[in-house]
Write a protein that holds these residues in place. Structure first.
Motif, PDB file in Angstrom:
ATOM      1  N   VAL A 210       0.625  -1.556   0.042  1.00 59.09           N
ATOM      2  CA  VAL A 210      -0.149   0.079   0.145  1.00 59.09           C
ATOM      3  C   VAL A 210       0.996   1.516   0.068  1.00 59.09           C
ATOM      4  O   VAL A 210      -0.176   2.186  -0.791  1.00 59.09           O
ATOM      5  CB  VAL A 210      -1.187   0.154   1.260  1.00 59.09           C
ATOM      6  N   ALA A 211       1.979   1.476   0.160  1.00 66.43           N
ATOM      7  CA  ALA A 211       2.657   2.660   0.792  1.00 66.43           C
ATOM      8  C   ALA A 211       3.424   2.767  -1.187  1.00 66.43           C
ATOM      9  O   ALA A 211       3.322   3.685  -1.471  1.00 66.43           O
ATOM     10  CB  ALA A 211       4.003   2.128   1.786  1.00 66.43           C
ATOM     11  N   PHE A 212       3.793   1.542  -1.388  1.00 65.52           N
ATOM     12  CA  PHE A 212       3.962   1.467  -2.827  1.00 65.52           C
ATOM     13  C   PHE A 212       3.230   2.208  -3.472  1.00 65.52           C
ATOM     14  O   PHE A 212       3.121   3.447  -3.974  1.00 65.52           O
ATOM     15  CB  PHE A 212       4.656   0.517  -3.374  1.00 65.52           C
ATOM     16  N   GLY A 213       1.650   1.847  -3.335  1.00 61.91           N
ATOM     17  CA  GLY A 213       1.028   2.113  -3.896  1.00 61.91           C
ATOM     18  C   GLY A 213       0.070   3.843  -3.785  1.00 61.91           C
ATOM     19  O   GLY A 213       0.165   4.295  -4.876  1.00 61.91           O
ATOM     20  N   LEU A 214       0.737   4.321  -2.082  1.00 63.65           N
ATOM     21  CA  LEU A 214       0.184   5.661  -2.414  1.00 63.65           C
ATOM     22  C   LEU A 214       0.812   6.129  -2.736  1.00 63.65           C
ATOM     23  O   LEU A 214       0.971   7.558  -3.233  1.00 63.65           O
ATOM     24  CB  LEU A 214       0.272   5.691  -0.964  1.00 63.65           C
ATOM     25  N   LYS A 219       1.477  10.998  -6.877  1.00 64.36           N
ATOM     26  CA  LYS A 219       1.169  12.081  -7.272  1.00 64.36           C
ATOM     27  C   LYS A 219       0.962  12.605  -8.945  1.00 64.36           C
ATOM     28  O   LYS A 219       1.883  13.280  -9.473  1.00 64.36           O
ATOM     29  CB  LYS A 219       3.354  11.798  -7.987  1.00 64.36           C
ATOM     30  N   LEU A 220       0.483  11.787  -8.907  1.00 68.66           N
ATOM     31  CA  LEU A 220      -0.440  11.912  -9.998  1.00 68.66           C
ATOM     32  C   LEU A 220      -1.417  13.216 -10.197  1.00 68.66           C
ATOM     33  O   LEU A 220      -1.586  13.509  -9.029  1.00 68.66           O
ATOM     34  CB  LEU A 220      -1.971  10.604 -10.600  1.00 68.66           C
ATOM     35  N   GLU A 221      -2.179  13.838 -10.606  1.00 68.00           N
ATOM     36  CA  GLU A 221      -2.428  14.432 -11.577  1.00 68.00           C
ATOM     37  C   GLU A 221      -3.857  14.249 -11.430  1.00 68.00           C
ATOM     38  O   GLU A 221      -4.714  13.344 -11.886  1.00 68.00           O
ATOM     39  CB  GLU A 221      -2.209  15.380 -12.986  1.00 68.00           C
ATOM     40  N   GLU A 222      -4.935  15.116 -11.591  1.00 65.46           N
ATOM     41  CA  GLU A 222      -6.770  14.876 -11.142  1.00 65.46           C
ATOM     42  C   GLU A 222      -7.016  15.285 -13.165  1.00 65.46           C
ATOM     43  O   GLU A 222      -6.056  15.690 -13.312  1.00 65.46           O
ATOM     44  CB  GLU A 222      -7.233  16.466 -10.831  1.00 65.46           C
ATOM     45  N   THR A 223      -7.427  13.923 -13.287  1.00 64.12           N
ATOM     46  CA  THR A 223      -8.264  13.871 -14.742  1.00 64.12           C
ATOM     47  C   THR A 223      -8.253  15.142 -15.452  1.00 64.12           C
ATOM     48  O   THR A 223      -9.250  15.920 -14.312  1.00 64.12           O
ATOM     49  CB  THR A 223      -8.863  12.911 -15.006  1.00 64.12           C
ATOM     50  N   PRO A 224      -8.281  15.365 -16.790  1.00 65.48           N
ATOM     51  CA  PRO A 224      -8.297  16.020 -17.264  1.00 65.48           C
ATOM     52  C   PRO A 224      -9.821  16.519 -16.840  1.00 65.48           C
ATOM     53  O   PRO A 224     -10.965  17.688 -17.502  1.00 65.48           O
ATOM     54  CB  PRO A 224      -7.871  16.124 -18.722  1.00 65.48           C
ATOM     55  N   VAL A 225     -11.007  15.406 -17.246  1.00 63.42           N
ATOM     56  CA  VAL A 225     -12.357  15.366 -17.936  1.00 63.42           C
ATOM     57  C   VAL A 225     -12.580  16.100 -16.430  1.00 63.42           C
ATOM     58  O   VAL A 225     -13.710  17.585 -16.281  1.00 63.42           O
ATOM     59  CB  VAL A 225     -12.329  14.234 -17.850  1.00 63.42           C
ATOM     60  N   PHE A 226     -12.246  15.862 -15.149  1.00 65.91           N
ATOM     61  CA  PHE A 226     -12.321  16.924 -14.127  1.00 65.91           C
ATOM     62  C   PHE A 226     -12.487  17.714 -13.526  1.00 65.91           C
ATOM     63  O   PHE A 226     -12.971  18.792 -13.330  1.00 65.91           O
ATOM     64  CB  PHE A 226     -12.359  15.550 -12.986  1.00 65.91           C
ATOM     65  N   ARG A 227     -11.333  18.231 -14.266  1.00 68.53           N
ATOM     66  CA  ARG A 227     -11.104  19.810 -13.739  1.00 68.53           C
ATOM     67  C   ARG A 227     -11.569  20.714 -14.391  1.00 68.53           C
ATOM     68  O   ARG A 227     -11.907  21.847 -14.244  1.00 68.53           O
ATOM     69  CB  ARG A 227      -9.270  19.675 -14.354  1.00 68.53           C
TER      70      ARG A 227
END
Length: 310
Positions: A210-214, A219-227
């Protein structure tokens, strides 16, 4: 989480946008795989050891059935997780929800590894087991839909099937990892050691995964559709009731379409472990290895089929 409205167009294919797509695919694939590791390690343990440890009795069949009943609790909880986190994703974004689901299922799985058995704590042990399994189900229910949106909302029309397949490749990858860990433990330890403490290692290992997944998801950006939806203020106010009111027939069709595959998954990845060890006399290690091989083929076939059919 709601699908974007038709007027929101997917991104173009410029290099920065493609990098975002690759990162979204990696975050979706890794997170779903890690969460399904947690879900699958419980499934395998329910088939192999939970009947003896949490539901002891004179009738081994009854203990096994009770262990499978706790396994089913996770599936009952999944729609609730999908509804809750789906709505939350429309409010706070896909990325934050996927961080929350990863934390929820990871913490629940870790604590399962610390649970006392029925011999140590009596009836409270299976009660806590059911509660933590419910939490796992809620987390997985929110994870899958969010992971699909995460990768598909970065992709363009004509490619969404392949990129969104990251969420569907995650379950066999998670099953592969879970059964791989259990196979190593069952092969390296004696029967007594595996039942005493060996099975716990697979659950406690969840903290590292889980630490690896987090690390990837934060570090991921929000999706362009949601923005874009957020910038326009164009978000649904009552998505659940809207779907029930306007899309009831497709919703029922989608639910029924999933029944068969989910039943087959449970049969081939979970029930077969009990059948192989109890009825066929196979060792735990051999039975888990057989599921491992099947999961490996499933990963490749899912990617091949989605790549051909986008």
């Amino acid at each position: 989480m709601e699908h974007p409205p038709k007027e929101v167009h997917p991104m173009s294919s410029s290099p920065p946008e493609r990098r975002g797509l690759y990162k979204a695919f990696a975050a979706s694939l890794s997170g779903t795989s890690l969460e399904w590791y947690d879900f699958a390690v419980y499934s395998s343990a329910a088939a192999l050891v939970f009947g003896d440890l949490f539901f002891p009795g004179s009738d081994p069949l009854t203990g096994t059935l009770q262990a499978f009943a706790t396994y089913a609790v996770g599936y009952v909880a999944r729609p609730l997780g999908g509804i809750f986190f789906g709505r939350l994703g429309d409010v706070i974004g896909r990325k934050r929800v996927l961080v929350a689901t990863l934390l929820l299922i990871g913490v629940a799985t870790f604590f399962i590894g610390l649970l006392p058995t029925h011999a140590q704590a009596g009836a409270i042990a299976p009660t806590l087991l059911v509660a933590l399994r419910f939490a796992q189900g809620v987390g997985v229910g929110g994870e899958w839909g969010g992971a699909v949106l995460l990768s598909s909302e970065f992709s363009k029309e004509g490619e969404r099937g392949f990129w969104a397949s990251a969420a569907q490749v995650g379950p066999p990858l998670g099953t592969l990892m879970a059964n791989g860990v259990l196979a190593v433990l069952a092969g390296a330890l004696s029967e007594e050691a595996f039942l005493s403490w060996g099975w716990r290692v697979a659950f406690l290992l969840s903290a590292v995964l889980v630490a690896f997944g987090l690390l990837i998801r934060t570090k991921l950006e929000e999706t362009p559709v949601f923005r874009e939806l957020e910038a326009r203020g164009d978000r649904p106010t009552a998505p659940v009731s809207e779907v029930l009111r306007t899309q009831a027939r497709p919703l029922v069709a989608a639910i029924l379409a999933r029944v068969g595959p989910d039943v087959l998954y449970a049969m081939f990845a979970v029930f077969v472990l009990t059948y192989a060890t109890k009825e066929l006399g196979m060792s735990r290690g051999a039975a888990v290895t057989a599921v491992l091989i099947g999961s490996a083929f499933q990963v490749g076939l899912i990617l091949a089929s989605t790549g051909c059919c986008t």
